[in-house]
Scaffold this active site. Structure first.
Site, PDB file in Angstrom:
ATOM      1  N   HIS A 255      50.891 -11.436  33.138  1.00  0.00           N
ATOM      2  CA  HIS A 255      50.565 -10.461  34.425  1.00  0.00           C
ATOM      3  C   HIS A 255      51.832  -9.964  34.616  1.00  0.00           C
ATOM      4  CE1 HIS A 255      46.900 -12.513  35.370  1.00  0.00           C
ATOM      5  NE2 HIS A 255      47.223 -13.557  35.543  1.00  0.00           N
TER       6      HIS A 255
ATOM      7  N   ASP B 184      57.494 -12.775  44.063  1.00  0.00           N
ATOM      8  CA  ASP B 184      57.304 -14.044  44.679  1.00  0.00           C
ATOM      9  C   ASP B 184      57.433 -15.130  43.638  1.00  0.00           C
ATOM     10  OD1 ASP B 184      54.958 -13.249  43.252  1.00  0.00           O
ATOM     11  OD2 ASP B 184      53.543 -14.459  44.414  1.00  0.00           O
TER      12      ASP B 184
HETATM   13  C1  BDR Z   1      49.270 -12.115  40.114  1.00  0.00           C
HETATM   14  O1  BDR Z   1      49.286 -13.401  40.938  1.00  0.00           O
HETATM   15  C2  BDR Z   1      50.283 -14.176  40.872  1.00  0.00           C
HETATM   16  O2  BDR Z   1      50.208 -15.632  40.968  1.00  0.00           O
HETATM   17  C3  BDR Z   1      51.032 -13.683  39.842  1.00  0.00           C
HETATM   18  O3  BDR Z   1      52.674 -14.187  39.797  1.00  0.00           O
HETATM   19  C4  BDR Z   1      50.831 -12.476  39.596  1.00  0.00           C
HETATM   20  O4  BDR Z   1      51.593 -11.575  40.377  1.00  0.00           O
HETATM   21  C5  BDR Z   1      48.232 -12.381  39.159  1.00  0.00           C
HETATM   22  O5  BDR Z   1      47.178 -12.375  39.826  1.00  0.00           O
HETATM   23 CA    CA Z   2      53.908 -12.375  41.157  1.00  0.00          CA
END
Ligand code: BDR
Ligand code: CA
Length: 345
Positions: A258, A22
């Site tokens: 992340h 995403d």
């Molecule tokens: C996840 O949430 C999204 O905002 C980031 O892309 C990552 O996949 C972290 O909690």
């Molecule tokens: Ca993500």
């Protein structure tokens, strides 16, 4: 119970990966890491809602690939959760465009593949049985939809690695929930109970690694390329959010990476400590989006913790400095090509 260092050396043949995403600033970091790494062959990108609306996710995936001078199938996936009402994307974290509000975009080649993301996943798994690794770093609706289309999917894919969830670390959208799982808890529970080889890369490890903004500045200076300039711009916006709102990041001008860790566990499993156990997702109530892990060999009387599918491998610890060094070294490699511009109209 069952704590081990992940040791699964990569073969010399690059791993075929479908990247479910995403995008999203840390999604962009992850994509560039995968494109830069010689052991990874990204065979397609499946998009979903989350950090942005799904239409914007398609635009961003196509744009990021084109910037890097790469072309591959990009599909549009689910635009909302299975059951709950979709929330507005977090513009304050990733920008309204998902890439830190880019001041302008250049016109580049690239059209989406007409298939849905779920159909693409199924088609590729049938075409390359036992070869496809799904790396999923957004809400899990595309994987859940693919399981509906082809219930035999868990026997066809090689492995699933997802960024999402948390076991011992606090959540980032509630005291117990991580954003990707929170955004579609029903889809997540379907993925955790599907029975495929599954590795969870959650906040337990992603919160151990802060990437300084200077790392992305150095990468941009090294390459002098529009792709890494764009990433640096996006990370500046994203780091400003984390530096202002997260006390752990506040003393470093930087951010959590992340999603990129979902690829580092693939290329450098030796840097992670894993624990195996059943994971289920709370789908309703105050704990909605919580990933609950069975960490002890107890025969619970409650339904839902039976053992007839393989356990999830959950990343509990990471060698953060080594992980950061791997990310930097990979993005410093000579991986970028010249973007192909769209013909002038
Ligand atoms: C996840 O949430 C999204 O905002 C980031 O892309 C990552 O996949 C972290 O909690
Ligand atoms: Ca993500």
């Amino acid at each position: 119970m069952n704590i081990l260092l992940k040791q699964q050396p990569m073969s010399t043949i690059p791993r075929k990966v479908i990247f479910d995403t995403d995008p999203g600033v840390d999604d962009a970091m992850a994509l560039f890491y995968a494109l830069a790494h010689p052991d990874i062959d990204v065979v397609g990108i499946t998009t979903t809602f989350g950090n942005v609306y799904v239409e914007q996710a398609v635009t961003n995936a196509l744009y990021l690939c084109a910037l890097a001078g790469r072309s591959m199938p990009v599909t549009q996936g689910v635009g909302k959760p299975i059951t709950k009402v979709a929330e507005a994307p977090p513009e304050h974290i990733h920008g309204a465009d998902g890439l830190g509000n880019l001041p302008h975009r250049i016109a580049l080649q690239g059209q989406p593949d007409p298939r849905t993301s779920a159909q693409f996943i199924v088609d590729m798994a049938r075409r390359y049985p036992g070869e496809i690794t799904l790396v999923a770093v957004g809400p899990l609706g595309n994987l859940a939809a693919a399981l509906q289309l082809a219930p035999e999917l868990p026997t066809l894919v090689r492995e699933v690695i997802l960024m999402g969830g948390t076991v011992l670390e606090s959540g980032n959208v509630s005291p117990v929930a991580e954003a990707n799982i929170w955004n579609d808890p029903h889809a997540a529970d379907a993925v955790f109970t599907a029975g495929w080889p599954l590795t969870m890369v959650g906040l337990d490890v992603t919160h151990q690694l802060i990437l300084p903004l200077t790392l992305f500045q150095n990468i941009a200076q090294h390459h002098q390329h529009i792709a890494t300039d764009t990433l640096y711009h996006a990370v500046q916006f994203y780091s400003a959010f984390y530096s202002q709102h997260d006390p752990v990041v506040a003393h470093i001008n930087g951010c959590y990476g992340h999603d990129v860790l979902a690829f580092v566990v693939l290329t450098n499993p030796e840097l992670f400590t894993l624990q195996a156990g059943r994971v289920r997702v709370a789908t309703d109530g105050l704990a909605q989006g919580q990933t609950m892990m069975r960490r002890k060999d107890i025969s619970y009387p409650q339904h839902g913790w039976h053992d007839d599918i393989p356990p999830t491998q959950v990343c509990m610890d990471v060698q953060a400095d080594a992980c950061k060094a791997v990310i930097e070294a990979t993005l410093m490699r000579p991986w970028l090509q010249t973007p192909e511009k769209s013909p002038a109209k």
